[in-house]
Design a protein around this motif. Sequence first.
Motif, PDB file in Angstrom:
ATOM      1  N   ASP A 327       0.832  -1.210   0.000  1.00  0.00           N
ATOM      2  CA  ASP A 327       0.000   0.000   0.000  1.00  0.00           C
ATOM      3  C   ASP A 327       0.862   1.253   0.000  1.00  0.00           C
ATOM      4  N   GLN A 328       1.944   1.214   0.797  1.00  0.00           N
ATOM      5  CA  GLN A 328       2.835   2.370   0.834  1.00  0.00           C
ATOM      6  C   GLN A 328       3.488   2.593  -0.529  1.00  0.00           C
ATOM      7  N   HIS A 334       1.756   6.079  -7.136  1.00  0.00           N
ATOM      8  CA  HIS A 334       0.668   6.901  -7.683  1.00  0.00           C
ATOM      9  C   HIS A 334       1.090   8.372  -7.755  1.00  0.00           C
ATOM     10  N   TYR A 335       1.721   8.860  -6.672  1.00  0.00           N
ATOM     11  CA  TYR A 335       2.170  10.259  -6.665  1.00  0.00           C
ATOM     12  C   TYR A 335       3.259  10.474  -7.715  1.00  0.00           C
ATOM     13  N   ALA A 336       4.216   9.540  -7.779  1.00  0.00           N
ATOM     14  CA  ALA A 336       5.293   9.674  -8.764  1.00  0.00           C
ATOM     15  C   ALA A 336       4.754   9.602 -10.180  1.00  0.00           C
ATOM     16  N   GLN A 340       5.228  12.376 -13.054  1.00  0.00           N
ATOM     17  CA  GLN A 340       5.803  12.047 -14.352  1.00  0.00           C
ATOM     18  C   GLN A 340       4.823  12.330 -15.491  1.00  0.00           C
ATOM     19  N   LEU A 341       3.525  12.097 -15.232  1.00  0.00           N
ATOM     20  CA  LEU A 341       2.529  12.362 -16.256  1.00  0.00           C
ATOM     21  C   LEU A 341       2.433  13.860 -16.568  1.00  0.00           C
ATOM     22  N   ASP A 342       2.476  14.713 -15.538  1.00  0.00           N
ATOM     23  CA  ASP A 342       2.448  16.157 -15.769  1.00  0.00           C
ATOM     24  C   ASP A 342       3.684  16.608 -16.556  1.00  0.00           C
TER      25      ASP A 342
END
Length: 454
Positions: A327-328, A334-336, A340-342
């Motif tokens: 989960d961690q 998810h944040y990374a 990266q998507l932005d």
Amino acid sequence: MPLYNRRPELPPILPPAPLGLADLLSRVRQALQQQLADSYWVVAEVAELTVPRFAGAHCYLTLTEQTTDGRGTPLKAQARATLWSQRYQQLAPAFERQTGQPLRPGLKLLLRVQVRFHEQYGLSLDVVAIDPSYTVGELALLRLKTLRLLEEKGLLDRQKELTLPLAPQRLAVISSPTAAGFQDFVQQLQEAQYDFALTLFPAAMQGDDAPASIRAALDGVRARRSQFDAVVIIRGGGSRTDLLAFDEYGLAAAVGAFPLPVLTGIGHERDEALVDLTAHRALKTPTAVAVFLIERLARLEAALVGYGEQVVALARRQLSQRHAHLDQLSGQSHYAAHRQLDAARAALHARARQAAQGPREQLRQLSNGLQRFRHQLPRAARRALAREQRGLRQRGRVLLSRFIRHHRRRREDVLRRRFHLQLALERHLHRAELRLAVAAVRHPETNDLNQQPT
């Protein structure tokens, strides 16, 4: 006158009158009775023994002793002895109770005997008492001697060094198939929740033939030792006499040197037999052996179940930890991924702008190039067409000249072949005419006949 006194002449000495054999043996009996005490304590070994076969019969023994004479020559003393019926009924049971075995050949006894001599039956001894304590001491001494010999050979601990399998289920059983102890052993194992593979090797479990029979059964197991986990020697309860076979040195040594672990359940509660001392593990009864095997499997099962529960608990803890860690990692990823998507979107927009400017410039250059090519193309096409027409006319002239030369060669070749054919035909006709002329000269009759009208 003579110089010495004349002695009176003595009558001649006559030899004693001969005795009859009965008279001589009677005098021997009387002399023995006068010279010997009423009874003596004698140490001797029982060489032969005839047990009474019915009530009121007597017991007959042959007593022997190995000794040497005054010159050191080996000497075997031997005498017949009789244990009368009434004394036998008193002495034999008392001897068996105190020594644990009946009167039998091979025992060394301390006996109180009376010397008897009969004119018809000769010298014999009447047994009036037996000291069992002497025989017990002899048996204990023999057992101690055997025990020391086994210890010197290293046979008391060799079986202990073998490793009994955690789950001994393939068992070679040495017992009498009709013994109650064997039936109890089998029934106890059948009632258990575990599966045992039993292979019976029949053997006599008491008597003089028991040691050899059990050793033969051990030899049979040895030939198939790869098929078994352990050997079980069992017999039901019995008297101390019945268990003497298990004190025999050869049997104890065979058990001590056996390559598989040997478990014994001989059915005694007091003293340990020598076979028990050389075996891997000694239990009191056949049922105790079965209980030991069942409890060993039960402990193994409990240990495996405990290990299984520990493995499950450990797996659950590790799974919970892995879930938390997952989960961690999922949140971090998810944040990374968003970051990266932005960044990728921004880079994509920049590249899209750069990519749009480049094709426009290339398109403008291509358009200018096409305009130039559009004016140059008709003139280049006319020049290429003129070159092709000149090439075609030149190739036509070359082909025509080649065709004329080829046609001329073919016509000359045909004329040459026709000339050769005509020449060959004329030669052939000429040879045919010659043959006909020769034939006409050789056979004029035939020619005349051929010339006559038909």
